[in-house]
Enzyme design. Structure first.
Site, PDB file in Angstrom:
ATOM      1  N   TYR A  27       4.855  16.125  19.125  1.00  0.00           N
ATOM      2  CA  TYR A  27       3.592  16.259  18.397  1.00  0.00           C
ATOM      3  C   TYR A  27       3.194  14.988  17.645  1.00  0.00           C
ATOM      4  CZ  TYR A  27       4.394  21.256  19.152  1.00  0.00           C
ATOM      5  OH  TYR A  27       4.612  22.485  19.719  1.00  0.00           O
ATOM      6  N   HIS A  32      -3.607  16.714  15.629  1.00  0.00           N
ATOM      7  CA  HIS A  32      -3.234  17.569  14.505  1.00  0.00           C
ATOM      8  C   HIS A  32      -2.304  16.843  13.529  1.00  0.00           C
ATOM      9  CE1 HIS A  32      -4.170  21.487  13.196  1.00  0.00           C
ATOM     10  NE2 HIS A  32      -3.183  22.186  13.712  1.00  0.00           N
ATOM     11  N   ASP A 108      -6.254  16.798   9.294  1.00  0.00           N
ATOM     12  CA  ASP A 108      -7.251  16.639  10.343  1.00  0.00           C
ATOM     13  C   ASP A 108      -8.407  17.599  10.100  1.00  0.00           C
ATOM     14  OD1 ASP A 108      -5.110  18.602  11.023  1.00  0.00           O
ATOM     15  OD2 ASP A 108      -6.438  19.067  12.696  1.00  0.00           O
ATOM     16  N   ASN A 129      -4.940  26.188  10.162  1.00  0.00           N
ATOM     17  CA  ASN A 129      -3.753  26.988   9.860  1.00  0.00           C
ATOM     18  C   ASN A 129      -2.890  26.376   8.761  1.00  0.00           C
ATOM     19  OD1 ASN A 129      -4.286  29.077  11.687  1.00  0.00           O
ATOM     20  ND2 ASN A 129      -3.320  27.972  13.372  1.00  0.00           N
TER      21      ASN A 129
END
Length: 203
Positions: A27, A32, A108, A129
């Protein structure tokens, strides 16, 4: 609390600056994770290395923002996944006894075009989230935010998929400058206050 600088920045006391993202190399370069990327740039300016905190499930770096005489700060990158970011941040808040008014979250933002930057206090979670998790764990959304635009997905691409993709080749050419500007914004926010930083950085 001691007296305030114009724009609301406390004269003394530590800050907690959080860069949101997902852990692990899979990631690391995704959209994100732009908040965590900005924290890496800021950490390079502060000096030292991020290390695991014994209580916070986060990698932290303590130092001074903006130079040797600047405000004390704890820079933090949660080691949890984005949707569980709130727990580590709440643990660090309690460990360092930092109020929500001195928490800065760098994250972000789909609703801003790539490269755009906005600073604000509080607000909704807009489906993010990480911000939802922070609100649940902190019991408030009234912390400072540095919102880093990543743009909307093209066509009918699912936003949940889009944020987990790496930046495009044209975006990567501009990414380093964008991250340096994000670090500049955090520095001005904690040293000069929200109003001054907004006038300098809100596009």
């Amino acid at each position: 609390m001691a007296g305030d600088l114009p724009g609301g920045a406390p004269v003394d006391g530590a800050w907690l600056v959080v860069g949101l993202g997902n852990p692990g190399p899979d990631y690391a370069t995704t959209r994100h994770n732009v908040g965590a990327m900005a924290l890496d740039v800021l950490g390079g300016r502060v000096g030292g290395r991020f290390g695991a905190h014994r209580r916070g499930r986060a990698d932290v770096l303590e130092g001074r923002i903006g130079g040797p005489g600047g405000p004390r700060a704890v820079l933090a990158k949660p080691r949890s996944y984005m949707n569980e970011s709130g727990g580590p941040v709440a643990s660090l808040q309690q460990a360092f006894k930092i109020g929500p008014e001195r928490i800065v979250v760098v994250h972000d933002e789909l609703d801003l075009p790539f490269g755009a930057l906005r600073l604000k206090l509080g607000g909704g979670d807009n489906g993010h989230n990480g911000l939802k998790s922070l609100r649940r764990s902190l019991g408030t959304g009234d912390y400072l935010r540095v919102r880093l635009g990543i743009g909307r997905p093209p066509g009918r691409q699912d936003p949940a998929d889009f944020v987990l993709k790496p930046f495009s080749s044209p975006e990567r050419k501009e990414l380093d400058v964008f991250l340096e500007r994000a670090a500049d914004a955090v520095e001005e926010l904690v040293t000069l206050g929200l109003e001054r930083a907004q006038s300098s950085f809100n596009d």
